[in-house]
Design an enzyme around this catalytic site. Sequence first.
Site, PDB file in Angstrom:
ATOM      1  N   LYS A 198       0.868  -1.190   0.000  1.00 14.53           N
ATOM      2  CA  LYS A 198       0.000   0.000   0.000  1.00 14.53           C
ATOM      3  C   LYS A 198       0.894   1.225   0.000  1.00 14.53           C
ATOM      4  CE  LYS A 198      -4.364   1.264   0.179  1.00 14.53           C
ATOM      5  NZ  LYS A 198      -5.558   0.636  -0.414  1.00 14.53           N
TER       6      LYS A 198
ATOM      7  N   ASP B 175      -6.915   4.522  -4.677  1.00 13.37           N
ATOM      8  CA  ASP B 175      -7.606   4.431  -3.377  1.00 13.37           C
ATOM      9  C   ASP B 175      -8.194   5.822  -3.175  1.00 13.37           C
ATOM     10  OD1 ASP B 175      -7.845   2.533  -0.853  1.00 13.37           O
ATOM     11  OD2 ASP B 175      -7.387   4.495  -0.030  1.00 13.37           O
TER      12      ASP B 175
HETATM   13  P1  NDP Z   1     -12.799   8.156  -3.103  1.00  9.39           P
HETATM   14  O1  NDP Z   1     -11.708   9.130  -2.908  1.00  9.39           O
HETATM   15  O2  NDP Z   1     -13.338   7.942  -4.472  1.00  9.39           O
HETATM   16  O3  NDP Z   1     -14.038   8.525  -2.144  1.00  9.39           O
HETATM   17  C1  NDP Z   1     -13.887   8.581  -0.767  1.00  9.39           C
HETATM   18  C2  NDP Z   1     -15.213   9.009  -0.168  1.00  9.39           C
HETATM   19  O4  NDP Z   1     -15.133   8.853   1.237  1.00  9.39           O
HETATM   20  C3  NDP Z   1     -15.556  10.459  -0.442  1.00  9.39           C
HETATM   21  O5  NDP Z   1     -16.938  10.614  -0.475  1.00  9.39           O
HETATM   22  C4  NDP Z   1     -14.967  11.158   0.776  1.00  9.39           C
HETATM   23  O6  NDP Z   1     -15.559  12.397   1.095  1.00  9.39           O
HETATM   24  C5  NDP Z   1     -15.264  10.150   1.861  1.00  9.39           C
HETATM   25  N1  NDP Z   1     -14.279  10.293   2.943  1.00  9.39           N
HETATM   26  C6  NDP Z   1     -12.941  10.153   2.851  1.00  9.39           C
HETATM   27  N2  NDP Z   1     -12.360  10.414   4.022  1.00  9.39           N
HETATM   28  C7  NDP Z   1     -13.369  10.724   4.859  1.00  9.39           C
HETATM   29  C8  NDP Z   1     -13.408  11.091   6.223  1.00  9.39           C
HETATM   30  N3  NDP Z   1     -12.295  11.191   6.956  1.00  9.39           N
HETATM   31  N4  NDP Z   1     -14.638  11.315   6.755  1.00  9.39           N
HETATM   32  C9  NDP Z   1     -15.766  11.208   6.017  1.00  9.39           C
HETATM   33  N5  NDP Z   1     -15.771  10.878   4.716  1.00  9.39           N
HETATM   34  C10 NDP Z   1     -14.593  10.637   4.160  1.00  9.39           C
HETATM   35  O7  NDP Z   1     -12.252   6.781  -2.478  1.00  9.39           O
HETATM   36  P2  NDP Z   1     -12.766   5.298  -2.726  1.00  9.39           P
HETATM   37  O8  NDP Z   1     -14.227   5.290  -2.944  1.00  9.39           O
HETATM   38  O9  NDP Z   1     -11.875   4.686  -3.714  1.00  9.39           O
HETATM   39  O10 NDP Z   1     -12.426   4.614  -1.317  1.00  9.39           O
HETATM   40  C11 NDP Z   1     -13.362   4.561  -0.249  1.00  9.39           C
HETATM   41  C12 NDP Z   1     -12.963   3.463   0.717  1.00  9.39           C
HETATM   42  O11 NDP Z   1     -12.923   2.204   0.023  1.00  9.39           O
HETATM   43  C13 NDP Z   1     -11.582   3.611   1.358  1.00  9.39           C
HETATM   44  O12 NDP Z   1     -11.612   3.080   2.650  1.00  9.39           O
HETATM   45  C14 NDP Z   1     -10.698   2.738   0.478  1.00  9.39           C
HETATM   46  O13 NDP Z   1      -9.533   2.307   1.132  1.00  9.39           O
HETATM   47  C15 NDP Z   1     -11.659   1.578   0.220  1.00  9.39           C
HETATM   48  N6  NDP Z   1     -11.337   0.758  -0.929  1.00  9.39           N
HETATM   49  C16 NDP Z   1     -11.267   1.299  -2.189  1.00  9.39           C
HETATM   50  C17 NDP Z   1     -10.995   0.489  -3.266  1.00  9.39           C
HETATM   51  C18 NDP Z   1     -11.019   1.008  -4.652  1.00  9.39           C
HETATM   52  O14 NDP Z   1     -10.971   0.182  -5.580  1.00  9.39           O
HETATM   53  N7  NDP Z   1     -11.143   2.308  -4.890  1.00  9.39           N
HETATM   54  C19 NDP Z   1     -10.689  -0.950  -3.092  1.00  9.39           C
HETATM   55  C20 NDP Z   1     -10.876  -1.430  -1.732  1.00  9.39           C
HETATM   56  C21 NDP Z   1     -11.159  -0.592  -0.711  1.00  9.39           C
HETATM   57  P3  NDP Z   1     -14.738  13.755   0.829  1.00  9.39           P
HETATM   58  O15 NDP Z   1     -14.851  14.003  -0.634  1.00  9.39           O
HETATM   59  O16 NDP Z   1     -15.436  14.779   1.659  1.00  9.39           O
HETATM   60  O17 NDP Z   1     -13.338  13.516   1.287  1.00  9.39           O
END
Ligand code: NDP
Length: 450
Positions: A125, A165
């Site tokens: 990671k 991510d």
């Molecule tokens: P994105 O950046 O596309 O979206 C993240 C989302 O989560 C946004 O809506 C963001 O809001 C919100 N968010 C992030 N940090 C916080 C916080 N501290 N408090 C509240 N909301 C928060 O990321 P992904 O959708 O790719 O990833 C989301 C989760 O899924 C993560 O945990 C990631 O590790 C996990 N994941 C992702 C994979 C992938 O293929 N993309 C694979 C496996 C797991 P804001 O815009 O306000 O920051």
Amino acid sequence: MPYVKEVFEYLKRSSPSQKEFYQAAEEVLESLRPLMIKYPKYRDHKIIERIVEPERQILFRVNWVDDNGEIQVNKGYRIEFNSALGPYKGGLRFHPSVNAGVIKFLGFEQIFKNALTGLQIGGGKGGSDFNPKGKSNNEIMRFCQAFMSELFRHIGANTDVPAGDIGVGAREIGYMFGMYKKLANKYEGVLTGKSLKWGGSLARTEATGYGAVYFAKYMLEDRGETLEGKKCVVSGSGNVSIYTIEKLYHLGATPITCSDSNGMIYDAEGIDLELLKELKEVKRERLTEYIKHRPNAIYTPVEEYPEDCNGVYTVPCYAAFPSATQNELNLNDAKNLLANGCFCVSEGANMPSTLDAVHAFIDAKICYGPGKAANAGGVATSQLEMAQNASMVNWTFEEVDTKLAQIMKSIYVSASATAAEFGEPTNLVLGANIAGFRKVADAMIEQGLV
Ligand code: NDP
């Protein structure tokens, strides 16, 4: 078992101030107790002591220049945790909360997640404390290029293959790939999540969200239940959330919430998916824009959530899909969900539930799919992208989606069979941790002390 406790204490001494890593390690080490008792070989080979120590940790400086001509400095990380099963594989996160402990917890989870997919991928990671919010396209490009100007020397199609991510999507992968290609003078599948126009895989964008819903479907089927006609809550509004919402609609469910770090949307008629995609994927807007187009929906800012609760989990639902970030769902949230009759939690995010919330779900014997099992569809499809790149073929969307669904099914079967083997058939945390660990540990033993 004092031995597991000793290893945990050692971790706290040797890696100070890494609370997210301790949390992830504690959950896994706790689950491994019955395995260590039944199979002393893992103890004899000191697998636990070895597996909690990354094979390599890379920490580097990232200098770049913003649009005002000011020099900016960020930290870059890549943790190459375990390569027993294949090249290191795991995403890059760009978010101001990134630090060594966050990357380490994500890398540690990734080892077991990747093992569960049954594919030849090790765990890694990386990321940076760079905050992409409010940055211009040129700033994003300059940052990505600066980040890759160091990372390129450590990665490669057969050594370490990063993906996206939080904060890293197709745009960022494109800029990083361009810089890698220039510096390494190689056009190879060194990153996944690439654009469909030049080496990406169909269905990779959708894979994590779709996979989390498939996982829920398989958990529920085993209990004679279905998502059809059910109300579901989803947190976040990024890549994972959007495609969780899309797949829920495909299966006849109604997703009624989404959120970001500022607040949440409750849309009783069901989230307007096309609007959400337009706002988030095209215009890169905040969720406050959503209610301008959907006057019946309700926006609640974080400041108005009930004390020590996430507003998303106060909404009554049949199933919940935490898809934002780590520790977004605490014990109060778990209690709210259970009190409102929630029967299924499938984690799209990594470690979204605190340890006490996890225990509440396990004790309630609901269908609970921990992130390392339920969100493995993303990395599994990344490996399918690597396979297509290596063999220079492109599969159709349906082919990739079918393989994704099969992989999610096999992860569910493997985790639930292992849970049953160790006497707790509904405890998929135990099942997923032991099933993933066993694959990695057996490979480590056979490959000798390296
Ligand atoms: P994105 O950046 O596309 O979206 C993240 C989302 O989560 C946004 O809506 C963001 O809001 C919100 N968010 C992030 N940090 C916080 C916080 N501290 N408090 C509240 N909301 C928060 O990321 P992904 O959708 O790719 O990833 C989301 C989760 O899924 C993560 O945990 C990631 O590790 C996990 N994941 C992702 C994979 C992938 O293929 N993309 C694979 C496996 C797991 P804001 O815009 O306000 O920051």
